[in-house]
Enzyme design. Structure first.
Site, PDB file in Angstrom:
ATOM      1  N   HIS A  75      29.266  50.984  54.483  1.00  0.00           N
ATOM      2  CA  HIS A  75      29.763  49.775  55.151  1.00  0.00           C
ATOM      3  C   HIS A  75      28.683  48.718  55.347  1.00  0.00           C
ATOM      4  O   HIS A  75      28.960  47.519  55.225  1.00  0.00           O
ATOM      5  CB  HIS A  75      30.435  50.159  56.474  1.00  0.00           C
ATOM      6  CG  HIS A  75      31.719  50.893  56.284  1.00  0.00           C
ATOM      7  ND1 HIS A  75      31.845  52.253  56.509  1.00  0.00           N
ATOM      8  CD2 HIS A  75      32.931  50.469  55.843  1.00  0.00           C
ATOM      9  CE1 HIS A  75      33.085  52.621  56.230  1.00  0.00           C
ATOM     10  NE2 HIS A  75      33.754  51.566  55.831  1.00  0.00           N
ATOM     11  N   GLU A  99      40.022  51.861  58.507  1.00  0.00           N
ATOM     12  CA  GLU A  99      39.366  52.652  59.551  1.00  0.00           C
ATOM     13  C   GLU A  99      38.590  51.799  60.546  1.00  0.00           C
ATOM     14  O   GLU A  99      38.155  52.297  61.581  1.00  0.00           O
ATOM     15  CB  GLU A  99      38.459  53.717  58.937  1.00  0.00           C
ATOM     16  CG  GLU A  99      37.214  53.199  58.252  1.00  0.00           C
ATOM     17  CD  GLU A  99      37.420  52.945  56.784  1.00  0.00           C
ATOM     18  OE1 GLU A  99      36.696  53.534  55.971  1.00  0.00           O
ATOM     19  OE2 GLU A  99      38.303  52.134  56.438  1.00  0.00           O
ATOM     20  N   ASP A 151      50.605  43.219  52.829  1.00  0.00           N
ATOM     21  CA  ASP A 151      50.007  43.333  51.508  1.00  0.00           C
ATOM     22  C   ASP A 151      48.909  42.276  51.376  1.00  0.00           C
ATOM     23  O   ASP A 151      49.163  41.076  51.556  1.00  0.00           O
ATOM     24  CB  ASP A 151      51.092  43.114  50.452  1.00  0.00           C
ATOM     25  CG  ASP A 151      50.579  43.239  49.023  1.00  0.00           C
ATOM     26  OD1 ASP A 151      49.349  43.288  48.821  1.00  0.00           O
ATOM     27  OD2 ASP A 151      51.415  43.275  48.100  1.00  0.00           O
ATOM     28  N   ASP A 170      37.668  45.636  50.819  1.00  0.00           N
ATOM     29  CA  ASP A 170      37.335  47.042  51.048  1.00  0.00           C
ATOM     30  C   ASP A 170      38.575  47.886  50.773  1.00  0.00           C
ATOM     31  O   ASP A 170      39.282  48.310  51.690  1.00  0.00           O
ATOM     32  CB  ASP A 170      36.846  47.232  52.486  1.00  0.00           C
ATOM     33  CG  ASP A 170      36.412  48.657  52.776  1.00  0.00           C
ATOM     34  OD1 ASP A 170      36.212  49.424  51.810  1.00  0.00           O
ATOM     35  OD2 ASP A 170      36.288  49.014  53.969  1.00  0.00           O
TER      36      ASP A 170
END
Length: 298
Positions: A75, A99, A151, A170
């Site tokens: 990250h 996440e 989306d 990501d």
């Protein structure tokens, strides 16, 4: 003498194991300590589990996306080169990153006024909020955060032109998940170019150039056709079992112009604390060639 197995160590694992594909011919085997959540959402198969050595992990469609022990490497490498390339990133768009760890790294920059995170899978995001606090560190609750369940391709399509300073893509790998494939196309990168400010910067993770060189070249080609400045770099991610490639595109600023002191001074001025990325790492990214397989005769 047993000639059935040559040069192979037999390792006995008791209980559950994760067999993670590295490529169609290779896999990593990891011991599972505890499965916390296993759910088939509308879009993908997700597992939140504790793995021996790697700790808490997010696994999507049988591929580890983040592990507690090394997610900071991924990250920080994804986010900070793009963020320091831009002199004043105020509005940042994150596509994917369910996440919340990419969001965490973006919010470290005190220049950021708004960080919009768009993810297609709302169920994943909600479970991550509950079980991956060790990764997101409460970033979902930051007042600068706006989470949109949508989306990413459609979100970009309806966004205004020149709206964001930095875009961070990501996503799951294009070869591991069907839902992400269209977001690795030249067509999509042209839309990203449109919604970026005149001095905007974008970065994407780009899979692995060694095991999937054709896919990587496709992504790099899209970037190089759309953006004035392009930097490619790679980082070893232990839980992935390979180096992860990244590609940065910039309309105006050249990421190669940044020296060691430039990067370190920017991070210091913005009160950004990192464990992996710094000025020296940026130089490594700049001057290390990406890894490719040798050409073989079939």
């Amino acid at each position: 003498m047993d000639r059935g197995v040559v040069g192979v160590s037999r390792i006995a694992y008791e209980g559950l194991i994760l067999i993670e594909p590295t490529n169609p011919y290779t896999a990593s085997i990891m011991k599972i300590k505890n499965i916390i959540v296993h759910k088939k959402t509308k879009y993908q198969d997700i597992v939140f589990a504790d793995l021996e050595f790697y700790g808490r992990c997010l696994i999507i469609d049988n591929y580890i996306q983040s592990s507690e022990i090394d997610e900071y490497i991924y990250h920080e490498s994804l986010v900070h080169p793009a963020m320091v390339t831009h002199p004043n990133p105020r509005r940042v768009l994150i596509i994917g990153g369910g996440e919340g760890a990419t969001l965490r790294e973006v919010l470290k920059h005190n220049t950021v006024e708004e960080a919009v995170m768009v993810d297609i899978d709302g169920e994943l995001v909600e479970i991550a909020k509950k079980y991956l606090e060790i990764m997101h560190k409460g970033s979902f609750d930051d007042p600068r955060t706006r989470v949109v369940i949508m989306d990413g391709r459609e979100f970009v399509r309806v966004s205004k032109s020149r709206e964001y300073d930095v875009v961070v893509i990501d996503l799951t790998d294009p070869y591991s998940s069907e839902i992400a494939k269209m977001l690795y196309s030249e067509e999509f990168y042209r839309e990203i170019h449109r919604i970026l400010a005149d001095d905007g910067v974008v970065v994407t993770q780009a899979g692995n150039s060694f095991y999937y060189p054709e896919v990587y070249d496709y992504i790099y080609s899209g970037f190089s056709k759309v953006f004035k400045h392009v930097m490619e770099y790679e980082v070893w991610i232990p839980a992935f079992g390979y180096t992860c490639n990244f590609i940065l595109g910039s309309k105006t600023y050249d990421p190669y112009r940044l020296g060691i002191e430039d990067v370190d001074n920017i991070l210091k001025a913005r009160n950004v604390e990192t464990k992996y990325y710094n000025g020296r790492r940026h130089q490594v990214f700049k001057y290390t060639d990406i890894t490719r397989p040798i050409t073989r005769k079939q």
